[in-house]
Design a protein around this motif. Structure first.
Motif, short mmCIF file in Angstrom:
data_model
loop_
_atom_site.label_atom_id
_atom_site.label_comp_id
_atom_site.label_asym_id
_atom_site.label_seq_id
_atom_site.Cartn_x
_atom_site.Cartn_y
_atom_site.Cartn_z
N VAL A 152 0.86 -1.18 0.00
CA VAL A 152 0.00 0.00 0.00
C VAL A 152 0.90 1.24 0.00
CG1 VAL A 152 -1.91 -1.15 1.22
CG2 VAL A 152 -0.18 0.10 2.54
N VAL A 171 -3.87 0.95 -2.84
CA VAL A 171 -3.52 -0.46 -2.63
C VAL A 171 -2.90 -0.94 -3.94
CG1 VAL A 171 -4.41 -2.79 -2.20
CG2 VAL A 171 -5.40 -0.82 -0.98
N SER A 230 -3.98 -6.39 -4.05
CA SER A 230 -4.94 -6.75 -3.00
C SER A 230 -4.40 -7.88 -2.12
CB SER A 230 -6.28 -7.11 -3.61
OG SER A 230 -6.13 -8.19 -4.49
N VAL A 268 2.34 -7.44 4.36
CA VAL A 268 2.12 -6.24 3.54
C VAL A 268 3.29 -5.28 3.75
CG1 VAL A 268 0.58 -4.25 3.14
CG2 VAL A 268 -0.40 -6.45 3.78
N ALA A 272 -1.44 -7.67 7.46
CA ALA A 272 -2.76 -7.05 7.33
C ALA A 272 -3.66 -7.40 8.50
CB ALA A 272 -3.40 -7.50 6.02
N SER A 314 -7.87 -6.14 2.08
CA SER A 314 -7.69 -4.87 1.35
C SER A 314 -9.02 -4.33 0.83
CB SER A 314 -6.69 -5.04 0.21
OG SER A 314 -7.11 -6.06 -0.67
#
Length: 179
Positions: free
Chosen positions: A90, A114, A117, A124, A140, A144
């Motif tokens: 991200v 993002v 996904s 992430v 995460a 997402s």
């Protein structure tokens, strides 16, 4: 004082097995590491360990996370030399950067984009606003799909960030082994 210990072929095999189960990790990262599977060492510190492939500090674990994450060192290296985004990513806005560099978790409102996904618990990486380098690696806390304008809450648990102990040790290891 850094102490590097070689790890057994069985441990190396187990690490690759663990990485291959993580669907979010780009296979190119694993392929890159396999080039060095005969030269794998580990640095064990009080609060974390780093697994070094060749001269690259590539993976780490902390007391709080029981699986291996790629280090910021390797995600930045692959991104800047081979344009490989090793894990979902991200991009955050400028306002989030200083908080993240101090260890804050990534909040949903601070995410601008993002790039790939991901599902909850996926590894992430977080890019700074100009998308030149990654500043955080974590996992995460939401899918997402839940990241949207007006949504509040935490999106990514910050496990390692620029200038933390894992980052500094990674730089130290890379310098020591490449000289």
């Amino acid at each position: 004082m850094l102490r590097l210990n070689y790890i057994s072929k069985r441990d190396v095999k187990n690490i690759f097995g663990e990485l291959q189960k993580r669907v979010e990790i780009d296979p190119q990262l694993i392929d890159y590491l396999k080039e060095f599977e005969d030269d794998v060492k580990k640095v064990v510190e009080e609060k974390f360990e780093i697994v070094v492939f060749g001269s690259t500090p590539a993976l780490f674990k902390t007391q709080k996370v029981d699986f291996y994450l790629p280090t910021l060192y390797i995600v930045n290296m692959l991104y800047n030399t081979k344009k490989i985004v090793a894990v979902p990513a991200v991009t955050v806005d400028e306002g989030a950067v200083s908080f993240l560099k101090n260890g804050a978790d990534v909040m949903i409102p601070g995410i601008k984009k993002v790039l790939k996904s991901f599902s909850k618990n996926a590894i992430v990486a977080v890019l700074e606003p100009s998308e030149k380098y990654f500043i955080v690696i974590g996992y995460a806390l939401v899918d997402s799909t839940q990241i949207a304008p007006g949504v509040k809450g935490k999106a990514v648990k910050n496990v390692s960030h620029l200038d933390d102990d894992v980052w500094r040790t990674s730089i130290q290891v890379a310098k020591a082994l490449s000289s």
